[in-house]
Design an enzyme around this catalytic site. Structure first.
Site, short mmCIF file in Angstrom:
data_model
loop_
_atom_site.label_atom_id
_atom_site.label_comp_id
_atom_site.label_asym_id
_atom_site.label_seq_id
_atom_site.Cartn_x
_atom_site.Cartn_y
_atom_site.Cartn_z
N PHE A 30 -68.64 -56.72 94.13
CA PHE A 30 -69.12 -57.76 93.22
C PHE A 30 -68.80 -59.17 93.69
CE2 PHE A 30 -69.03 -53.94 90.76
CZ PHE A 30 -70.13 -54.03 89.93
N GLN A 98 -61.96 -47.93 89.23
CA GLN A 98 -62.84 -48.83 88.49
C GLN A 98 -64.30 -48.58 88.86
OE1 GLN A 98 -60.24 -52.21 90.00
NE2 GLN A 98 -60.83 -53.06 88.03
N HIS A 116 -64.28 -47.17 84.15
CA HIS A 116 -65.53 -47.81 83.74
C HIS A 116 -66.69 -46.83 83.62
CE1 HIS A 116 -63.59 -51.68 85.51
NE2 HIS A 116 -63.25 -51.48 84.26
N CYS A 124 -78.54 -39.67 75.34
CA CYS A 124 -79.48 -40.24 74.38
C CYS A 124 -78.69 -40.89 73.24
CB CYS A 124 -80.40 -39.16 73.83
SG CYS A 124 -81.45 -39.72 72.46
N THR A 185 -59.47 -53.75 95.37
CA THR A 185 -59.70 -54.43 94.10
C THR A 185 -59.07 -55.82 94.13
OG1 THR A 185 -59.23 -54.42 91.72
CG2 THR A 185 -57.67 -53.25 93.13
#
Length: 236
Positions: A30, A98, A116, A124, A185
């Site tokens: 990220f 994570q 996560h 559903c 991380t």
């Protein structure tokens, strides 16, 4: 002590990993230069991956999710494989991750706490029926259940809380470990980053390409790729 010596001396290792564990499998992280947060979209990825956005812009959420979050062809790398080997040898008691890609299980790890959630579980929102990641990947628009309900991935979006059972299991393992290896991380995502405070064992190791706020607390800090470091380990 080097990493091999620390692992040799430890009997109850817990591995705590983030996105950097899977980058060697071709899954983008990220926050790095080429990570998701530095790519250009109509909305910031943090906003797209929020519960509010999922509820209000479901179709856009799924176009991003299918494109960037469902790396179903990715394979475990050296880090995943070595951790599974350490577990089989009785050295590693748990993986706390994570990540949502399921690569630890694909490599053979049995005790994995997915903070996560996982792309491999989908349900559903109306009737609760379960669907596979492949079903989501091959669907178009908003994936719907045969009952007509919208299907949601079992991943923790921004604004959503972590699963209490997963938290309790992860904290139990960390607090009872004699060695904690934190890897891949930035330790910037909370509450997950705060979990390392529960460790009171002997050996704290940190492996990450960039510096982290916890570097000063670690017995050993390795600024390198996770798979490269773990692949050097000989399991005894």
């Amino acid at each position: 002590m080097n990493l091999q010596e620390i692992i040799n001396a430890s009997k109850r290792i817990v591995f705590f990993g983030g996105a950097g564990v899977s980058t060697e499998s071709g899954i983008p992280d990220f926050r790095s230069v080429d990570g998701l947060y530095n790519q250009k979209y109509d909305y910031p990825p943090e906003k797209i991956l929020s519960r509010t956005f999922f509820d209000s812009h479901t179709e856009y959420f799924y176009s991003f999710y299918r494109d960037k979050m469902l790396a179903l062809d990715s394979m475990p790398n050296a880090a995943h494989l070595k951790l599974a080997e350490l577990e089989r040898a009785g050295k590693l008691s748990a993986v706390v991750t994570q990540n949502i890609d399921g690569l630890h299980q694909k490599a053979g790890s049995k005790k994995v706490f997915e903070l996560h959630g996982s792309v491999h579980r989908n349900y559903c929102m109306k009737c609760g029926k379960a669907y596979s990641a492949e079903y989501i990947k091959n669907s178009t628009g908003i994936p719907r259940c045969e009952c007509g309900g919208i299907i949601k991935p079992d991943v923790v979006l921004y604004e959503e809380g972590l699963d209490n059972e997963v938290i309790n299991g992860a904290l139990y393992e960390i607090s009872n470990a004699d060695c904690l290896i934190v890897a891949g991380t930035s330790l910037n995502v909370y509450p997950a980053a705060s979990f390392i405070r529960y460790f009171s064992g002997k050996h704290f190791v940190l492996i990450n390409r960039d510096k982290t706020p916890a570097d000063r607390y670690a017995e050993l800090v390795l600024h390198s790729k996770v798979g490269e470091e773990l692949s050097k380990i000989i399991v005894k």
